[in-house]
Every structure is written in structure tokens, then in C-alpha cells.
Design a protein around this motif. Structure first.
Motif, mmCIF file in Angstrom:
data_model
loop_
_atom_site.group_PDB
_atom_site.id
_atom_site.type_symbol
_atom_site.label_atom_id
_atom_site.label_comp_id
_atom_site.label_asym_id
_atom_site.label_seq_id
_atom_site.Cartn_x
_atom_site.Cartn_y
_atom_site.Cartn_z
ATOM 1 N N GLY A 110 4.159 5.746 -5.654
ATOM 2 C CA GLY A 110 4.294 5.561 -7.095
ATOM 3 C C GLY A 110 5.308 4.538 -7.537
ATOM 4 O O GLY A 110 5.864 4.640 -8.635
ATOM 5 N N LEU A 111 5.579 3.523 -6.699
ATOM 6 C CA LEU A 111 6.512 2.459 -7.054
ATOM 7 C C LEU A 111 5.788 1.122 -7.171
ATOM 8 O O LEU A 111 4.826 0.863 -6.434
ATOM 9 N N LEU A 112 6.277 0.268 -8.055
ATOM 10 C CA LEU A 112 5.692 -1.056 -8.269
ATOM 11 C C LEU A 112 6.222 -2.054 -7.241
ATOM 12 O O LEU A 112 7.337 -1.893 -6.720
ATOM 13 N N PRO A 113 5.476 -3.143 -6.963
ATOM 14 C CA PRO A 113 5.943 -4.177 -6.024
ATOM 15 C C PRO A 113 7.267 -4.814 -6.426
ATOM 16 O O PRO A 113 7.998 -5.321 -5.571
ATOM 17 N N ASP A 114 7.604 -4.788 -7.717
ATOM 18 C CA ASP A 114 8.867 -5.369 -8.190
ATOM 19 C C ASP A 114 10.079 -4.773 -7.473
ATOM 20 O O ASP A 114 11.116 -5.435 -7.322
ATOM 21 N N TYR A 115 9.960 -3.520 -7.020
ATOM 22 C CA TYR A 115 11.099 -2.838 -6.404
ATOM 23 C C TYR A 115 11.463 -3.418 -5.036
ATOM 24 O O TYR A 115 12.537 -3.119 -4.511
ATOM 25 N N ALA A 120 8.643 6.539 1.253
ATOM 26 C CA ALA A 120 7.872 5.354 1.640
ATOM 27 C C ALA A 120 8.269 4.882 3.039
ATOM 28 O O ALA A 120 7.407 4.519 3.849
ATOM 29 N N ARG A 121 9.567 4.899 3.334
ATOM 30 C CA ARG A 121 10.018 4.477 4.666
ATOM 31 C C ARG A 121 9.466 5.406 5.746
ATOM 32 O O ARG A 121 9.089 4.957 6.842
ATOM 33 N N ALA A 122 9.417 6.685 5.452
ATOM 34 C CA ALA A 122 8.852 7.638 6.421
ATOM 35 C C ALA A 122 7.349 7.441 6.590
ATOM 36 O O ALA A 122 6.810 7.606 7.686
ATOM 37 N N MET A 123 6.653 7.079 5.492
ATOM 38 C CA MET A 123 5.198 6.951 5.516
ATOM 39 C C MET A 123 4.713 5.580 5.970
ATOM 40 O O MET A 123 3.516 5.392 6.178
ATOM 41 N N ILE A 124 5.617 4.615 6.129
ATOM 42 C CA ILE A 124 5.225 3.220 6.312
ATOM 43 C C ILE A 124 4.363 3.000 7.561
ATOM 44 O O ILE A 124 3.553 2.074 7.606
ATOM 45 N N LEU A 125 4.517 3.849 8.567
ATOM 46 C CA LEU A 125 3.720 3.723 9.786
ATOM 47 C C LEU A 125 2.546 4.698 9.813
ATOM 48 O O LEU A 125 1.875 4.843 10.834
ATOM 49 N N ASN A 126 2.305 5.359 8.668
ATOM 50 C CA ASN A 126 1.230 6.346 8.556
ATOM 51 C C ASN A 126 1.282 7.374 9.693
ATOM 52 O O ASN A 126 0.322 7.551 10.447
ATOM 53 N N PRO A 127 2.408 8.085 9.809
ATOM 54 C CA PRO A 127 2.582 9.018 10.926
ATOM 55 C C PRO A 127 1.735 10.280 10.764
ATOM 56 O O PRO A 127 1.251 10.585 9.676
ATOM 57 N N ASP A 172 0.835 -1.215 0.000
ATOM 58 C CA ASP A 172 0.000 0.000 0.000
ATOM 59 C C ASP A 172 0.864 1.257 0.000
ATOM 60 O O ASP A 172 0.549 2.245 -0.686
ATOM 61 N N THR A 173 1.966 1.223 0.737
ATOM 62 C CA THR A 173 2.847 2.390 0.826
ATOM 63 C C THR A 173 3.621 2.586 -0.473
ATOM 64 O O THR A 173 3.818 3.723 -0.919
ATOM 65 N N LEU A 174 4.068 1.497 -1.083
ATOM 66 C CA LEU A 174 4.730 1.602 -2.387
ATOM 67 C C LEU A 174 3.806 2.250 -3.412
ATOM 68 O O LEU A 174 4.216 3.114 -4.189
ATOM 69 N N LYS A 175 2.548 1.830 -3.407
ATOM 70 C CA LYS A 175 1.565 2.397 -4.332
ATOM 71 C C LYS A 175 1.389 3.888 -4.067
ATOM 72 O O LYS A 175 1.275 4.701 -5.001
ATOM 73 N N LEU A 176 1.393 4.261 -2.788
ATOM 74 C CA LEU A 176 1.221 5.660 -2.399
ATOM 75 C C LEU A 176 2.311 6.548 -2.982
ATOM 76 O O LEU A 176 2.042 7.672 -3.403
#
Length: 259
Positions: A137-142, A161-168, A131-135
Motif C-alpha cells: 500500500g505504498l506509492l513509488p514516490d517513497y 515490504a522488505r520481508a516480502m521482497i523475495l516472496n518467501p 510490485d512489493t510497494l503496491k502490495l
């Protein structure tokens, strides 16, 4: 209702060697006070050495304040566990090339904060990563890629994405645009604005270039030698600066579309 973030008389200083055996205190910033509301962007601008990065690193918990208080939704950070603080406040560091572990895949980089700070099982963690990758703009392949396999833009997307991963609630953005050319800077800014619109995230955005932060900021705070010399609505600060340092920043950071 209390502000999402309240910083009250925050101060930070460092000890520096002085003479053969002595030391002296060098003030990084302070006292600094301001508030940040949900969904709002505060830009912190100033010349190099004005205390911008030290301020956001202190809010993030990377540095320890000498004095003052920080409140998140009315709660002092002194009462929050490290997990609660990590979930509430995340930081995007200045250079993704050095802040992303080159020996870890993107999947492991994004999984680590969830595993450390939540009770989600492996399946739930994987879905949150997708979900965060999609947010951003990156594909799951990455997920199977290593940082050195990515372009500069993609590294910035992973850092976001790393910053957003916990939905802060709050993201601290420390001069992440300096290594990018002008077209990529606006792509990153527009990505951050899109995330803000989708998730209601609040930003503290550290930058030199006032013309760029005007595009994405609600408020601007100008630091000079560790002190707040001007603070107000972004448009008002840029169109009608009052302090000499603000005028200097506007004059010396004219947009350069040739880059």
C-alpha cells in the motif's frame, strides 16, 4: 506431502557468567516441536522471557540452535544455502525504527535483499520493488525517502515490504504491534491478512495479546519458561483455555479500545 515447516525438538540455551570466572547455561526454550502449513498462521504467545523471540530468531537463522532440527518442505535447513534460506524464510523485526538503516533510502533498503539473493538485473529488481510497494500500500514516490521521513505506520509497511521482497514461503513476525495504537495494530493485521490471501504466505506471529492474535491466527502455541504448555486451534485456545498460563494471558491482555 511434508509440512511447509517442521520444527523437531528444537532447543536453545545461552551461557551466562556465574561467580568470578565460571558460567552456567540458561535455557531460552526447548525442546519445541510443531508444524506449519502453507497459508497458515501460527501465533506464539507467552509472557516476557518465555522464549518467543529466541524461537523465531533461531528459525530465521539469527541464532544457532543447540539441538533439534528445522525442515522446510521436507528439506533440512542444514542442507540449504544462506540464499535458499533467505528466500524461504524472512523476518519482520520488532521495531522498524531501529531495524531500518537510517542512512539508506527505502529504494536501497528494498533492493539489497534482491541483489544479494537473486540473479535479477536492475530493471527486474526495480519492477519487483514496485510490485512489493503496491502490495503493502505504498506509492513509488517513497523509494527516495529515508526512514526518518516516514510515519510509524509507513515504517511498518516498509518493514513488511522488505520481508516480502523475495516472496518467501514463511514470514516470522516478532511483536511488531507493540509500539502502535489499537487502530494501527488492526490496520497492520489486516494488511498481513491481505498479503496472505494474495500470496499464500504462512506466518509465525509472536505477540503478547491473545485477543488480537485470535483475529488472524489458525493455531496458537503458548510458551511458558521455554516450554510449550498449550497448543491448538486459535478459537479453541481462546474460548476454552486449559493451562493456567493461558488463562492468565487471556485475563491480563483484555482489549483496550481507549488506546
Amino acid at each position: 506431502m511434508p509440512s511447509l515447516l517442521k520444527v523437531n525438538n528444537l532447543c536453545k540455551s545461552f551461557k551466562q557468567p556465574f561467580g568470578f570466572f565460571g558460567s552456567k547455561e540458561k535455557v531460552a526454550f526447548g525442546p519445541v516441536s510443531f508444524t506449519l502449513e502453507k497459508g497458515e498462521t501460527l501465533a506464539v504467545v507467552g509472557e516476557s522471557g518465555s522464549g518467543k523471540s529466541a524461537l523465531v530468531r533461531t528459525i530465521a537463522g539469527v541464532l544457532k540452535a543447540n539441538a533439534g532440527d528445522i525442515y522446510i518442505s521436507g528439506n533440512s535447513i542444514r542442507t540449504l544455502s544462506s540464499q535458499q534460506r533467505c528466500v524461504s524464510v524472512r523476518m519482520i523485526f520488532q521495531d522498524p525504527s531501529s531495524s531500518l538503516n537510517p542512512k539508506m533510502t527505502i529504494g536501497k533498503i528494498l533492493n539489497a535483499p534482491i541483489e544479494l539473493n537473486t540473479n535479477l538485473d536492475a530493471k527486474q529488481r526495480h519492477q519487483q520493488i514496485l510490485d512489493t510497494l503496491k502490495l503493502v500500500g505504498l506509492l513509488p514516490d517513497y523509494l527516495a525517502f529515508y526512514p526518518n521521513m516516514l510515519s510509524s505506520m509507513q515504517k511498518h509497511q516498509v518493514a513488511i515490504a522488505r520481508a516480502m521482497i523475495l516472496n518467501p514461503d514463511i514470514i516470522l513476525v516478532d511483536e511488531i504491534l507493540t509500539t502502535l495504537d489499537i487502530s494501527l495494530r488492526f490496520k497492520i493485521v489486516n494488511l498481513l491478512l491481505k498479503i496472505q490471501k494474495t500470496n499464500g504466505t504462512s506466518y509465525i506471529f509472536v505477540a503478547h495479546n491473545m485477543h488480537l492474535v485470535k483475529h488472524m491466527s489458525d493455531q496458537i502455541m503458548v510458551l511458558h519458561q521455554g516450554k510449550i504448555v498449550e497448543k491448538g486451534a486459535a478459537e479453541e485456545i481462546c474460548d476454552n483455555p486449559q493451562h493456567e498460563q493461558t488463562k492468565y494471558l487471556l485475563l491480563t491482555h483484555q482489549p483496550d479500545y481507549r488506546k
